[in-house]
Write a protein that holds these residues in place. Structure first.
Motif, short mmCIF file in Angstrom:
data_model
loop_
_atom_site.label_atom_id
_atom_site.label_comp_id
_atom_site.label_asym_id
_atom_site.label_seq_id
_atom_site.Cartn_x
_atom_site.Cartn_y
_atom_site.Cartn_z
N UNK A 1 0.89 -1.15 -0.04
CA UNK A 1 -0.04 -0.07 -0.09
C UNK A 1 0.73 1.30 -0.05
N UNK A 2 0.47 2.07 -0.92
CA UNK A 2 1.11 3.55 -0.76
C UNK A 2 0.11 4.48 -0.54
N UNK A 3 0.65 5.25 0.75
CA UNK A 3 -0.43 6.33 1.20
C UNK A 3 -1.89 5.63 1.36
N UNK A 4 -2.19 4.39 1.78
CA UNK A 4 -3.19 3.75 2.00
C UNK A 4 -4.01 3.26 0.93
N UNK A 5 -3.49 2.96 -0.13
CA UNK A 5 -4.06 2.78 -1.36
C UNK A 5 -3.10 1.49 -1.95
N UNK A 6 -3.77 0.26 -2.12
CA UNK A 6 -3.13 -0.98 -2.35
C UNK A 6 -2.74 -0.90 -3.80
N UNK A 7 -1.65 -0.97 -4.02
CA UNK A 7 -1.15 -1.07 -5.54
C UNK A 7 -0.98 -2.36 -6.17
N UNK A 8 -1.54 -2.57 -7.00
CA UNK A 8 -1.61 -4.01 -7.77
C UNK A 8 -0.22 -4.44 -8.20
N UNK A 9 -0.09 -5.55 -7.90
CA UNK A 9 1.25 -6.27 -8.27
C UNK A 9 1.68 -5.93 -9.71
N UNK B 1 4.69 4.05 2.46
CA UNK B 1 4.61 2.49 2.07
C UNK B 1 4.49 1.54 3.16
N UNK B 2 3.55 0.56 3.13
CA UNK B 2 3.20 -0.30 4.02
C UNK B 2 3.54 -1.69 3.25
N UNK B 3 4.30 -2.36 3.77
CA UNK B 3 4.23 -3.89 3.11
C UNK B 3 3.47 -4.78 4.13
N UNK B 4 2.54 -5.52 3.43
CA UNK B 4 1.47 -6.25 4.07
C UNK B 4 1.82 -7.88 3.60
N UNK B 5 1.72 -8.94 4.57
CA UNK B 5 1.82 -10.19 4.35
C UNK B 5 0.94 -11.04 5.11
N UNK B 6 0.07 -11.50 4.15
CA UNK B 6 -0.81 -12.61 4.75
C UNK B 6 -0.40 -13.60 5.55
N UNK B 7 -0.83 -14.09 6.94
CA UNK B 7 -0.34 -15.13 7.61
C UNK B 7 -1.42 -16.01 7.94
N UNK B 8 -1.34 -17.21 8.02
CA UNK B 8 -2.20 -18.36 8.26
C UNK B 8 -2.25 -18.26 9.86
N UNK C 1 5.60 0.06 -12.89
CA UNK C 1 5.35 1.31 -13.26
C UNK C 1 4.90 2.55 -12.02
N UNK C 2 4.81 2.16 -11.22
CA UNK C 2 4.29 3.04 -9.96
C UNK C 2 5.48 3.85 -9.48
N UNK C 3 5.56 5.25 -9.66
CA UNK C 3 6.27 6.08 -9.42
C UNK C 3 6.33 6.59 -7.93
N UNK C 4 7.41 6.51 -7.37
CA UNK C 4 7.46 7.08 -5.87
C UNK C 4 7.57 8.71 -5.98
N UNK C 5 7.02 9.18 -4.99
CA UNK C 5 6.92 10.58 -4.88
C UNK C 5 7.53 10.96 -3.24
N UNK C 6 8.05 12.16 -3.11
CA UNK C 6 8.44 12.55 -1.78
C UNK C 6 7.25 12.47 -0.83
N UNK C 7 7.62 12.15 0.21
CA UNK C 7 6.58 11.70 1.41
C UNK C 7 6.01 10.61 1.47
#
Length: 67
Positions: free
Chosen positions: A36-44, A58-65, A49-55
């Motif tokens: 997620x970038x700024x609380x918006x999930x970015x499709x894999x 980014x949240x990395x989320x991993x599904x866990x069983x 193509x997704x360009x990073x911007x100042x500030x």
């Protein structure tokens, strides 16, 4: 530019989300990972193509069983 990954501030010159993930050795090919970038999930398929911007926050989320 300054961004944060899971709440940790970093400085980077990397331009795309995929280049950032690769630089930090994030296993992008495993099932159950989301970004997620700024609380918006970015499709894999958009990471390359997704360009990073100042500030960007980014949240990395991993599904866990479990239960």
């Amino acid at each position: 530019m300054k961004i944060s990954i899971n709440g940790f501030p970093i400085d980077t010159e990397l331009k795309t989300l995929l280049s950032l993930l690769n630089n930090y050795s994030v296993q992008t090919d495993i099932p159950g990972i989301a970004v997620a970038v700024n609380d918006l999930i970015i499709k894999k398929n958009e990471w390359i193509f997704y360009e990073l911007k100042e500030n960007d926050n980014i949240e990395l989320i991993t599904a866990m069983q479990g239960g």
